[in-house]
Scaffold this motif. Structure first.
Motif, short mmCIF file in Angstrom:
data_model
loop_
_atom_site.label_atom_id
_atom_site.label_comp_id
_atom_site.label_asym_id
_atom_site.label_seq_id
_atom_site.Cartn_x
_atom_site.Cartn_y
_atom_site.Cartn_z
N ILE A 115 -1.75 -4.92 3.33
CA ILE A 115 -2.10 -3.50 3.43
C ILE A 115 -1.73 -2.93 4.80
O ILE A 115 -1.96 -3.56 5.84
CB ILE A 115 -3.62 -3.31 3.20
N TYR A 116 -1.19 -1.71 4.79
CA TYR A 116 -1.09 -0.91 6.00
C TYR A 116 -1.78 0.40 5.73
O TYR A 116 -1.54 1.05 4.70
CB TYR A 116 0.36 -0.65 6.41
N VAL A 121 -9.88 3.82 6.06
CA VAL A 121 -10.19 2.40 5.91
C VAL A 121 -9.92 2.01 4.46
O VAL A 121 -10.30 2.74 3.54
CB VAL A 121 -11.67 2.13 6.27
N PRO A 122 -9.26 0.89 4.20
CA PRO A 122 -9.01 0.47 2.82
C PRO A 122 -10.31 0.36 2.03
O PRO A 122 -11.35 -0.06 2.56
CB PRO A 122 -8.35 -0.90 2.98
N GLU A 176 -4.86 2.74 14.76
CA GLU A 176 -6.05 3.13 15.53
C GLU A 176 -6.59 4.49 15.12
O GLU A 176 -7.80 4.73 15.20
CB GLU A 176 -5.73 3.12 17.04
N CYS A 177 -5.72 5.37 14.64
CA CYS A 177 -6.19 6.71 14.26
C CYS A 177 -7.18 6.64 13.09
O CYS A 177 -8.06 7.51 12.96
CB CYS A 177 -5.03 7.63 13.92
N VAL A 178 -7.09 5.60 12.25
CA VAL A 178 -8.05 5.42 11.17
C VAL A 178 -9.45 5.23 11.75
O VAL A 178 -10.44 5.74 11.20
CB VAL A 178 -7.68 4.18 10.31
N PRO A 224 0.77 4.89 4.32
CA PRO A 224 -0.06 3.79 3.81
C PRO A 224 0.54 3.14 2.56
O PRO A 224 1.12 3.84 1.71
CB PRO A 224 -1.39 4.47 3.47
N PHE A 225 0.39 1.83 2.44
CA PHE A 225 0.87 1.14 1.25
C PHE A 225 0.13 -0.18 1.10
O PHE A 225 -0.49 -0.69 2.04
CB PHE A 225 2.38 0.87 1.33
#
Length: 296
Positions: A115-116, A121-122, A176-178, A224-225
């Motif tokens: 995951i990216y 947050v996932p 980091e922005c997450v 994101p993926f």
């Protein structure tokens, strides 16, 4: 029904759901095939995702035999209609009902998720309040009951990570922005960062933070993926081809072409290499826990 030619993702999902419905009513594949007046081989190939054109009437009849709910019938027919496309864009509310969550079916079968995330947050690592806030913000017209149903569904999914038997392997890079982006409140973010620290200590979780000062490591725009991998047999051959999942504002793209999967895998390795290592990432998260605690 013809030999497979398009994307394997909807075919595999159609087959998996039909197999689960069949076993839920206690039918063997031989008995179900006889009721359909099909050969054993025909139904077996359908359940393995090895055919690409399935008639609506056949899906409806299988669903009748398997006592499926109306929403399941509509979802399975939508999957059958999508199966011939070379790349599959699942638009919410288009062909496949939104409540028929295709991604969850893939996630439940995955052995590893790569995951990216640069936005949120996932879902598998979200704290309860983060889950509740992020769902409620995007669904202002939904009833409280519907929001709570979605919250409980997401929290239930997290057992994939924490279960004692064969938990899913997570390899996560978080920008980091997450972590700096406040979802709900600083208290929510404090709790979320604590939850990430705890998750990072699990043996099946690798969690790395990509700091702001890492710059632009891929040299190309990348959002994101998730890469879903499904394990290998005794000879090391993949049980099913891996799938890349890219969620958008109006739908989700599923790609299983080897070249596309390879490119996303290469991109993740670059991001992972530019990120803080696991120990430094954990320290970063602990600093953020203190920071959000002081500021609220």
């Amino acid at each position: 029904m013809a030999e497979a030619a398009g994307s394997t993702v909807p075919r595999r999902q159609l087959g998996r759901h039909l197999r689960e419905l069949r076993t839920s009513v206690g039918l063997t594949i031989e008995a179900a095939a006889e009721l359909m007046q099909w050969s054993f081989t025909m139904l077996q190939r359908l359940e393995k995702g090895q055919v690409d054109k399935v008639r609506d009437v056949d899906v409806r009849e299988l669903c009748r035999i398997y006592e499926a709910e109306p929403s399941e019938v509509d979802g399975l027919i939508g999957l059958a209609r999508q199966a011939s496309l070379p790349e599959w864009w699942h638009a919410y509310g288009d062909l496949i009902p939104e409540k028929f969550d295709v991604y969850i079916g893939l996630e439940n079968s995955a052995k590893q998720l790569t995951i990216y995330q640069s936005e949120l947050v996932p879902g598998l690592l979200q704290s309860p309040q983060y889950v509740r806030v992020s769902i409620a913000v995007g669904r202002r017209t939904d009833s409280a009951e519907e929001i709570e149903r979605r919250v409980q569904l997401r929290l239930k999914r997290q057992s994939l990570v924490t279960r004692s038997v064969e938990p899913v392997q997570l390899d996560v890079v978080l920008h980091e922005c997450v972590l700096r982006q406040v979802v709900g409140s600083r208290k929510v973010m404090e709790e979320q960062c604590k939850a990430l620290v705890d998750a990072s200590l699990l043996p099946n979780v690798s969690l790395r933070v990509l700091p702001f000062d890492a710059g632009y490591p891929t040299g190309a725009q990348i959002g994101p993926f998730t890469i879903l991998s499904f394990g290998a047999d005794a000879k090391g051959h993949a049980l099913e081809p891996p799938v890349v999942y890219v969620e958008g504002f109006t739908g989700a793209l599923y790609q299983d072409r080897p070249r596309a999967v390879e490119q996303y895998g290469d991109g993740h390795r670059v991001l992972r290499g530019a990120a803080l290592d696991e120990q430094a990432s954990r320290r970063k998260l602990r600093e953020l826990v203190k920071e959000f605690g002081r500021e609220r």
